[in-house]
Design a protein around this motif. Structure first.
Motif, PDB file in Angstrom:
ATOM      1  N   ILE A 348       0.769  -0.842   0.266  1.00  0.00           N
ATOM      2  CA  ILE A 348       0.037  -0.166  -0.040  1.00  0.00           C
ATOM      3  C   ILE A 348       1.344   1.520   0.042  1.00  0.00           C
ATOM      4  O   ILE A 348       1.754   1.177   0.824  1.00  0.00           O
ATOM      5  N   ILE A 349       0.600   2.145  -0.887  1.00  0.00           N
ATOM      6  CA  ILE A 349       1.547   3.462  -1.101  1.00  0.00           C
ATOM      7  C   ILE A 349       0.381   4.343  -0.290  1.00  0.00           C
ATOM      8  O   ILE A 349      -0.471   5.006  -1.713  1.00  0.00           O
ATOM      9  N   ILE A 471      -4.149  -0.147   6.247  1.00  0.00           N
ATOM     10  CA  ILE A 471      -3.513  -0.029   6.664  1.00  0.00           C
ATOM     11  C   ILE A 471      -3.758  -0.497   8.206  1.00  0.00           C
ATOM     12  O   ILE A 471      -2.826  -0.749   8.810  1.00  0.00           O
ATOM     13  N   ASP A 472      -4.625   0.193   8.785  1.00  0.00           N
ATOM     14  CA  ASP A 472      -4.703  -0.362  10.734  1.00  0.00           C
ATOM     15  C   ASP A 472      -4.918  -1.858  10.423  1.00  0.00           C
ATOM     16  O   ASP A 472      -4.091  -2.050  11.641  1.00  0.00           O
ATOM     17  N   GLY A 474      -2.077  -3.766  10.188  1.00  0.00           N
ATOM     18  CA  GLY A 474      -0.773  -3.780  11.121  1.00  0.00           C
ATOM     19  C   GLY A 474      -0.147  -5.330  10.284  1.00  0.00           C
ATOM     20  O   GLY A 474       0.825  -5.910  10.239  1.00  0.00           O
ATOM     21  N   ALA A 475      -0.524  -5.916   9.092  1.00  0.00           N
ATOM     22  CA  ALA A 475      -0.100  -7.201   8.417  1.00  0.00           C
ATOM     23  C   ALA A 475      -0.404  -6.478   6.943  1.00  0.00           C
ATOM     24  O   ALA A 475       0.037  -7.571   6.537  1.00  0.00           O
ATOM     25  N   LEU A 476       0.200  -5.538   6.433  1.00  0.00           N
ATOM     26  CA  LEU A 476       0.534  -5.487   4.834  1.00  0.00           C
ATOM     27  C   LEU A 476       1.347  -4.433   5.204  1.00  0.00           C
ATOM     28  O   LEU A 476       1.679  -3.120   6.244  1.00  0.00           O
ATOM     29  N   PRO A 477       2.895  -4.601   4.188  1.00  0.00           N
ATOM     30  CA  PRO A 477       3.672  -3.599   3.863  1.00  0.00           C
ATOM     31  C   PRO A 477       3.141  -2.183   3.707  1.00  0.00           C
ATOM     32  O   PRO A 477       1.541  -2.145   2.775  1.00  0.00           O
ATOM     33  N   VAL A 478       3.272  -1.195   4.142  1.00  0.00           N
ATOM     34  CA  VAL A 478       2.829  -0.135   3.661  1.00  0.00           C
ATOM     35  C   VAL A 478       4.094   1.198   3.564  1.00  0.00           C
ATOM     36  O   VAL A 478       4.644   1.459   4.626  1.00  0.00           O
ATOM     37  N   VAL A 479       3.879   1.751   2.738  1.00  0.00           N
ATOM     38  CA  VAL A 479       4.328   3.466   3.121  1.00  0.00           C
ATOM     39  C   VAL A 479       3.571   4.364   2.668  1.00  0.00           C
ATOM     40  O   VAL A 479       3.217   4.837   1.755  1.00  0.00           O
ATOM     41  N   ARG A 480       3.916   5.530   3.557  1.00  0.00           N
ATOM     42  CA  ARG A 480       3.432   6.326   3.693  1.00  0.00           C
ATOM     43  C   ARG A 480       4.510   7.863   3.292  1.00  0.00           C
ATOM     44  O   ARG A 480       5.271   7.920   3.691  1.00  0.00           O
ATOM     45  N   LEU A 481       3.448   8.357   2.294  1.00  0.00           N
ATOM     46  CA  LEU A 481       4.878   9.518   1.252  1.00  0.00           C
ATOM     47  C   LEU A 481       4.953  10.537   2.544  1.00  0.00           C
ATOM     48  O   LEU A 481       3.113  11.649   1.860  1.00  0.00           O
TER      49      LEU A 481
END
Length: 745
Positions: A348-349, A471-472, A474-481
């Motif tokens: 997730i981006i 996102i919440d 917590g089990a998936l990769p997330v990149v926050r820009l």
């Protein structure tokens, strides 16, 4: 009922001739000989299952047609039994009874006179006494007469309960001639089985029929209605205790009665209960949302444990080479996003405008070129898909097109999955629970999935808050820009959008210098004056100063439907200003809404898989075939035809709510922001509205209203159980082996 409306007149007579009858929409133009008049008159309107020779009772108004003169515009109708001998003869001669022509009809009426219909109804064998009456026609006559009598009885019953012809036809299609029995047994079935009839209409019919207020059927239907209202507010389900309390209040019923209805609905499978969360109250869902949430969690677990067919070697070296060739060097958070997109099965981006999401996608696509053979790009709306195509140079489609939506639903699913190894979906904050479940169902286990979106925008129009839950969990990769890049720093739109996102006041001052800025604020506290200034901006100042076409390039976004600065009123005002000469489409409008005109900008407000148009699609009314009662709407990729009765799928779209603008960008956006909208003024709503403008944003209102929105950061509360299901499924998925047949990288 129509007969009770002001200025409505009644005509009763024989339908002598049908000039035109639409097989699709039921629209009819014909000649009626009224009992009250000496000469026949022209009638027009929606009248289904009527034939020449029938006696009709019509409610409507006289109108002067510009080409055809005085006509009776029918709002409601009823087929009645003819009382005169001539009426009986014409009815029998009309062809509605197989085997009886004009001469036979004349002989029947001559012999039986006023008793003709009683004879046919009760002693049809006596017709054999009529000279030359064909014996073989007797059985067909019995069946046909019974059918026409049943239809007339059903229509009379429905009309007597205030049901319009359009809904009467839908009811007859649903129940056939058993409609009376079905409705008498449980009128609330109408709300579940017939499109357009809701609980309140069914409840009014039930009350007129004398059904007790505390009848079990009412409690069950009312509880489902409250559940559906919760879905309209974005919830996929609701805590059981709170739901029962709300339903009891709305229905004015005892809490125990509603609780009993809930248990009945659970036993019948019309509700499901989710109580797998420790220390959380039981949670009720409609089956489709329970199934969708469970499917999302299951599919993500399946994809997470699946291998991949293609591997990217020397990623860092290739990435550096791409930067050098492009003369563009990624920030570390952007490099992390690119690495993760190719290293993880799911990413997730998320980030706001100007944070480099497009640059990241361009690098991802460049790196997989020649290595990953099957790449698909998609977005929830047509405009978002076109923008994705423009920014990446790769063909993108809507999610519905990707899944090959058609009559009967999606053609791509678990049995016929997408041939894709990398799926990139933009504007993911718009995706609702049902759509994500359908999308993931069609994604093969070996695919990589990248979801790109702005989690700070409003959540989807449909139920769920999918991106937030993903996102919440917590089990998936997330990149926050977070970083705004130089090319966007000069944009006041971007600057103010990020200020609002962070809870700071936007810069509402006048831009410095004479150069055209991209963000303006016009102070005005009186809603009616806001409307006047907005109209001037749309029709004069923006076209003159910025060279934009007001009918194509300028979009008004408003927080609410109602009020002076709400979408309904603004659409009336803007339609009158931007399309004053468009031909009005008869049969459209109603309930205070303006009639559509040829040339109007319109929006589809619900999914229609048969037509291939979906909630949020915007088009223009290109033509109206008045005789056939057909309206042609030009959408971006194709034309779609609607019958007049199908126009309830469309709304005027000169002004739309901010929620409906998600996923779209417009050259210019105007946003009224007043304290009239206090209930809707939220930080993410204002943020979403501003980020819809590409070249120009103009806000009209007061600093106080803007401050109310910026300071209102209360989180959007949408009751779902997706986050908990994801935590359960993805936690377990990590320990499971990859499925057979997948080639790990």
């Amino acid at each position: 009922m129509p007969a009770a409306e002001a200025n409505t007149e009644t005509l009763t007579g024989i339908l002598e001739h049908i000039t035109y009858q639409s097989p699709e929409g039921g629209f009819l133009v014909g000649r009626l000989q009224p009992e009250q008049l000496r000469h026949p008159v022209t009638i027009r309107g929606t009248m289904f299952n009527v034939h020449e020779g029938q006696s009709l009772k019509l409610w409507g108004r006289w109108e002067e047609h510009r080409d055809y003169g005085l006509q009776f515009n029918v709002k409601d109708f009823l087929v009645v039994e003819p009382t005169s001998l001539e009426g009986m003869r014409r009815y029998l001669a009309s062809g509605v009874i197989p085997g009886i022509g004009p001469k036979t009809a004349e002989r029947i009426v001559k012999i039986f006179g006023e008793d003709t219909f009683d004879i046919i109804d009760q002693e049809p064998e006596k017709l054999l006494e009529v000279p030359k009456f064909p014996r073989k026609a007797l059985e067909g006559l019995r069946e046909s007469w019974a059918a026409h009598k049943a239809l007339r009885e059903v229509m009379t019953f429905l009309h007597g309960h205030g049901i319009t012809p359009v809904f009467s036809e839908r009811i007859i299609q649903a129940y056939g001639f058993a409609a009376i029995e079905v409705i008498k047994e449980n009128p609330y079935r109408l709300a579940m089985d017939v499109q357009g009839i809701g609980f309140r209409t069914a409840d009014a019919i039930a009350q007129r029929m004398g059904l007790p207020q505390d009848a079990p059927q009412r409690a069950e239907a009312g509880l489902l209605y409250v559940m559906d209202e919760m879905a309209l507010q974005g919830h996929t389900g609701y805590p059981q205790e709170a739901l029962v309390e709300q339903a009891a209040t709305m229905l004015d019923l005892a809490r125990d009665t509603v609780q009993g209805a809930a248990e009945t609905l659970l036993r019948d499978g019309l509700l499901r209960r989710f109580d797998d969360v420790p220390d959380a109250p039981p949670f009720l869902l409609r089956p489709r949302y329970d199934k969708a949430e469970a499917a999302i969690a299951g599919h993500l677990g399946r994809i997470a444990t699946g291998g991949v067919f293609s591997r990217i070697d020397d990623l860092e070296a290739r990435l550096s080479a791409m930067e050098t060739a492009a003369g563009l060097y990624l920030a570390e958070e952007q490099r992390e996003a690119v690495r993760s997109a190719l290293a993880e099965k799911m990413l997730i981006i998320t980030g706001g405008p100007g944070t480099g999401k497009t640059t990241i996608l361009q690098f991802i696509l460049g790196l997989v070129a020649g290595t990953v053979p099957n790449v698909a790009l998609a977005a929830p709306t047509g405009k978002a898909a076109r923008r994705l195509t423009e920014t990446t140079g790769r063909e993108a489609s809507t999610i519905h097109r990707l899944l090959e939506a058609g009559k009967g639903g999606f053609q791509r699913d678990a049995t016929r999955q997408l041939e894709v190894e990398l799926l990139i979906v933009d504007e993911s904050s718009m995706i609702d629970t049902l759509l994500l479940a359908a999308l993931l169902d069609a994604v093969p286990s070996h695919a990589r999935v990248v979801l790109v979106g702005d989690v700070d925008q409003l959540p989807s129009v449909g139920p769920g808050m999918v991106l937030q839950d993903l996102i919440d969990c917590g089990a998936l990769p997330v990149v926050r820009l977070e970083r705004i890049f130089r090319q966007s720093e000069r944009s006041r739109i971007t600057e103010n959008a990020h200020a609002i996102r962070l809870g700071r006041s936007p810069d509402l001052g006048r831009p410095e210098g004479d150069d055209l800025a991209d963000f303006y604020f016009m102070r005005e506290s009186v809603p009616e004056r806001i409307v006047e200034k907005l109209l001037t901006m749309v029709t004069e100042r923006i076209p003159e100063r910025f060279g934009l076409n007001p009918r194509v390039d300028v979009q008004v976004l408003t927080p609410m439907h109602k009020g002076a600065t709400g979408a309904q009123n603004l659409n009336r005002v803007l339609q009158a200003a931007l399309n004053p000469q468009g031909r009005e489409i008869r049969g459209s409008g109603g309930d205070g809404a303006p009639r559509f005109r040829v040339g109007d900008r319109v929006m589809q407000i619900r999914n229609d898989y048969e037509k291939g148009v979906f909630n949020g699609d915007v088009g223009e009314i290109a033509d109206w075939d008045e005789t056939g009662a057909l309206v042609r709407v030009a959408f971006d990729d194709r034309d779609v035809t609607y019958g007049t009765r199908e126009l309830d799928q469309l709304n005027l779209a000169y002004a739309i709510t901010v929620h409906k603008a998600q996923g779209s960008e417009f050259p210019a956006v105007l946003i009224p922001v007043t304290t009239q909208h206090a209930i809707m003024l939220q930080r993410n709503l204002l943020y979403t509205a501003i980020t819809r403008g590409r070249r120009l944003v103009v806000m009209l209102g007061t600093e106080r209203a803007v401050a109310m929105a910026v300071n209102n950061a209360r989180p959007v509360v949408r009751h779902t159980r997706l986050r908990q299901r994801l935590q359960q499924a993805l936690g377990a998925a990590a320990a499971e082996p990859a499925p057979e047949g997948a080639r790990p990288a």
